[in-house]
Design a protein around this motif. Structure first.
Motif, PDB file in Angstrom:
ATOM      1  N   ILE A 169       0.886  -1.201  -0.086  1.00  0.00           N
ATOM      2  CA  ILE A 169      -0.111   0.029  -0.105  1.00  0.00           C
ATOM      3  C   ILE A 169       0.914   1.351   0.033  1.00  0.00           C
ATOM      4  CG2 ILE A 169      -2.085   1.404   1.146  1.00  0.00           C
ATOM      5  CD1 ILE A 169      -2.697  -1.752   0.133  1.00  0.00           C
ATOM      6  N   HIS A 170       0.441   2.194  -0.965  1.00  0.00           N
ATOM      7  CA  HIS A 170       1.297   3.375  -0.784  1.00  0.00           C
ATOM      8  C   HIS A 170       0.806   4.287   0.110  1.00  0.00           C
ATOM      9  CE1 HIS A 170       2.997   7.306  -2.158  1.00  0.00           C
ATOM     10  NE2 HIS A 170       4.042   6.652  -2.907  1.00  0.00           N
ATOM     11  N   LEU A 171       1.292   4.518   1.216  1.00  0.00           N
ATOM     12  CA  LEU A 171       0.736   5.181   2.567  1.00  0.00           C
ATOM     13  C   LEU A 171       0.438   6.704   2.017  1.00  0.00           C
ATOM     14  CD1 LEU A 171      -0.023   5.332   5.461  1.00  0.00           C
ATOM     15  CD2 LEU A 171       2.251   5.657   6.066  1.00  0.00           C
ATOM     16  N   GLY A 172       1.144   7.428   1.107  1.00  0.00           N
ATOM     17  CA  GLY A 172       1.339   8.834   0.856  1.00  0.00           C
ATOM     18  C   GLY A 172      -0.088   8.956   0.230  1.00  0.00           C
ATOM     19  N   HIS A 173      -0.114   8.303  -0.983  1.00  0.00           N
ATOM     20  CA  HIS A 173      -1.414   8.374  -1.905  1.00  0.00           C
ATOM     21  C   HIS A 173      -2.776   7.918  -1.089  1.00  0.00           C
ATOM     22  CE1 HIS A 173       1.164   7.204  -5.674  1.00  0.00           C
ATOM     23  NE2 HIS A 173       1.456   8.660  -5.155  1.00  0.00           N
ATOM     24  N   LEU A 174      -2.684   6.772  -0.142  1.00  0.00           N
ATOM     25  CA  LEU A 174      -3.786   6.399   0.735  1.00  0.00           C
ATOM     26  C   LEU A 174      -4.179   7.699   1.776  1.00  0.00           C
ATOM     27  CD1 LEU A 174      -5.817   4.619   1.826  1.00  0.00           C
ATOM     28  CD2 LEU A 174      -3.829   3.493   3.496  1.00  0.00           C
ATOM     29  N   THR A 175      -3.414   8.283   2.349  1.00  0.00           N
ATOM     30  CA  THR A 175      -3.583   9.539   3.342  1.00  0.00           C
ATOM     31  C   THR A 175      -4.180  10.483   2.655  1.00  0.00           C
ATOM     32  OG1 THR A 175      -1.291  10.021   3.335  1.00  0.00           O
ATOM     33  CG2 THR A 175      -2.269   8.767   5.143  1.00  0.00           C
ATOM     34  N   HIS A 176      -3.615  10.886   1.344  1.00  0.00           N
ATOM     35  CA  HIS A 176      -4.154  12.009   0.357  1.00  0.00           C
ATOM     36  C   HIS A 176      -5.383  11.791  -0.029  1.00  0.00           C
ATOM     37  CE1 HIS A 176      -3.967  15.258  -2.245  1.00  0.00           C
ATOM     38  NE2 HIS A 176      -4.368  14.508  -3.334  1.00  0.00           N
ATOM     39  N   TYR A 177      -5.651  10.452  -0.268  1.00  0.00           N
ATOM     40  CA  TYR A 177      -7.169  10.139  -0.684  1.00  0.00           C
ATOM     41  C   TYR A 177      -8.090  10.381   0.197  1.00  0.00           C
ATOM     42  CZ  TYR A 177     -11.036   6.923  -1.880  1.00  0.00           C
ATOM     43  OH  TYR A 177     -12.399   6.670  -2.017  1.00  0.00           O
ATOM     44  N   LEU A 178      -7.765   9.767   1.549  1.00  0.00           N
ATOM     45  CA  LEU A 178      -8.634  10.002   2.535  1.00  0.00           C
ATOM     46  C   LEU A 178      -9.135  11.421   2.818  1.00  0.00           C
ATOM     47  CD1 LEU A 178      -7.554   7.120   4.816  1.00  0.00           C
ATOM     48  CD2 LEU A 178      -9.474   6.934   3.905  1.00  0.00           C
ATOM     49  N   LYS A 179      -7.909  12.152   2.971  1.00  0.00           N
ATOM     50  CA  LYS A 179      -8.021  13.553   3.380  1.00  0.00           C
ATOM     51  C   LYS A 179      -8.978  14.148   2.473  1.00  0.00           C
ATOM     52  CE  LYS A 179      -5.370  17.679   4.702  1.00  0.00           C
ATOM     53  NZ  LYS A 179      -3.716  18.291   4.869  1.00  0.00           N
ATOM     54  N   GLN A 180      -8.723  13.928   1.102  1.00  0.00           N
ATOM     55  CA  GLN A 180      -9.575  14.500   0.178  1.00  0.00           C
ATOM     56  C   GLN A 180     -11.063  14.210   0.028  1.00  0.00           C
ATOM     57  OE1 GLN A 180      -8.508  13.311  -3.911  1.00  0.00           O
ATOM     58  NE2 GLN A 180      -8.511  15.684  -4.641  1.00  0.00           N
ATOM     59  N   GLU A 181     -10.941  12.940   0.385  1.00  0.00           N
ATOM     60  CA  GLU A 181     -12.550  12.398   0.329  1.00  0.00           C
ATOM     61  C   GLU A 181     -13.289  12.881   1.626  1.00  0.00           C
ATOM     62  OE1 GLU A 181     -14.358  10.581  -1.782  1.00  0.00           O
ATOM     63  OE2 GLU A 181     -12.940  10.967  -3.166  1.00  0.00           O
ATOM     64  N   ILE A 182     -12.840  12.897   2.648  1.00  0.00           N
ATOM     65  CA  ILE A 182     -13.391  13.150   4.142  1.00  0.00           C
ATOM     66  C   ILE A 182     -13.647  14.787   4.047  1.00  0.00           C
ATOM     67  CG2 ILE A 182     -13.206  13.185   6.514  1.00  0.00           C
ATOM     68  CD1 ILE A 182     -11.443  10.557   6.061  1.00  0.00           C
ATOM     69  N   SER A 183     -12.758  15.546   3.559  1.00  0.00           N
ATOM     70  CA  SER A 183     -12.773  16.836   3.661  1.00  0.00           C
ATOM     71  C   SER A 183     -13.800  17.507   2.672  1.00  0.00           C
ATOM     72  CB  SER A 183     -11.436  17.805   3.689  1.00  0.00           C
ATOM     73  OG  SER A 183     -10.987  17.411   2.264  1.00  0.00           O
TER      74      SER A 183
END
Length: 229
Positions: free
Chosen positions: A214-228
């Motif tokens: 899992i690419h952690l940076g891409h995952l956290t960016h995706y979550l931040k974008q979707e949640i905000s």
């Protein structure tokens, strides 16, 4: 952690015996919980399982070293916290596991005297409750988001950072599509579809039976974008 202190080691040698479990064994059942002891995970990985409507065991959480079982025994009125019969759960070893039985009074008395030795333990418990609460919050969102959040929780518990790239995290073989579907409260078909979609977004860098990255940076960016959003 408090179990690495000299006080704990001294009490352990006198009063507590470590119990060893092999992979696949049931280590704990909420229906058989003690009201004067908690269980400390000293080593290993475990799964929390509940029964679904068909009576099948469904995995809902991962537990690892340093976490507690039967933490409800720490409240003053244990009887008021007894879990209803229809939401009982069990905890099963995924790897070889070592558990210590810790007396409630010992834990509470030392917590009052030296709280800083215990803050990490309770921080982890609070974080786990926040994660579970957030899972409930996004339960009506897209399967893709729910699967991404499940992967984030899995990484936090059992992920292993790649020595070649700190942004890449390995997840262990027991984390199957079925397990992710259970943890994200999604159907298997939709979970598989979401895994393909996350692969196309480069969040899942590789998805092979013996090598899942899992690419952690891409995952956290995706979550931040979707949640905000």
């Amino acid at each position: 952690m408090f179990y690495e202190t000299s006080e704990f080691k001294e009490w352990r040698s006198v009063f507590w015996n470590a119990t060893r479990y092999e992979a696949g064994q049931v280590c704990y059942k909420s229906s058989e919980a003690s009201d004067d002891k908690v269980l400390l995970i000293r080593e290993g990985t475990l799964l929390v399982q509940v029964a679904n409507r068909r009576g099948e065991k469904v995995s809902t959480e991962i537990l690892v070293e340093g976490e507690l079982l039967n933490i409800e025994a720490l409240v003053d009125r244990f009887s008021a916290w007894k879990i209803p019969h229809f939401v009982q759960y069990q905890v099963v070893a995924v790897t070889p596991v070592t558990l210590y039985e810790v007396e409630k009074e010992f834990l509470l008395s030392h917590l009052y005297v030296e709280p800083r030795k215990y803050h990490q333990l309770f921080e982890r418990s609070i974080t786990q409750l926040i994660h579970i609460s957030f899972s409930n919050f996004i339960s009506i969102k897209s399967t893709q988001l729910k699967v991404a959040w499940a992967l984030f929780r899995i990484i936090g518990k059992v992920g292993v950072v790649s020595s070649q790239d700190p942004e890449l995290v390995f997840i262990p073989p027991f984390v199957t599509q079925t397990f992710i579907a259970q943890l994200s409260n999604s159907g298997k078909a939709r979970t598989n579809e979401a895994i393909k979609e996350l692969s196309e977004l480069d969040i899942i860098a590789r998805w092979k039976p013996k090598c899942r990255l899992i690419h952690l940076g891409h995952l956290t960016h995706y979550l931040k974008q979707e949640i905000s959003g």
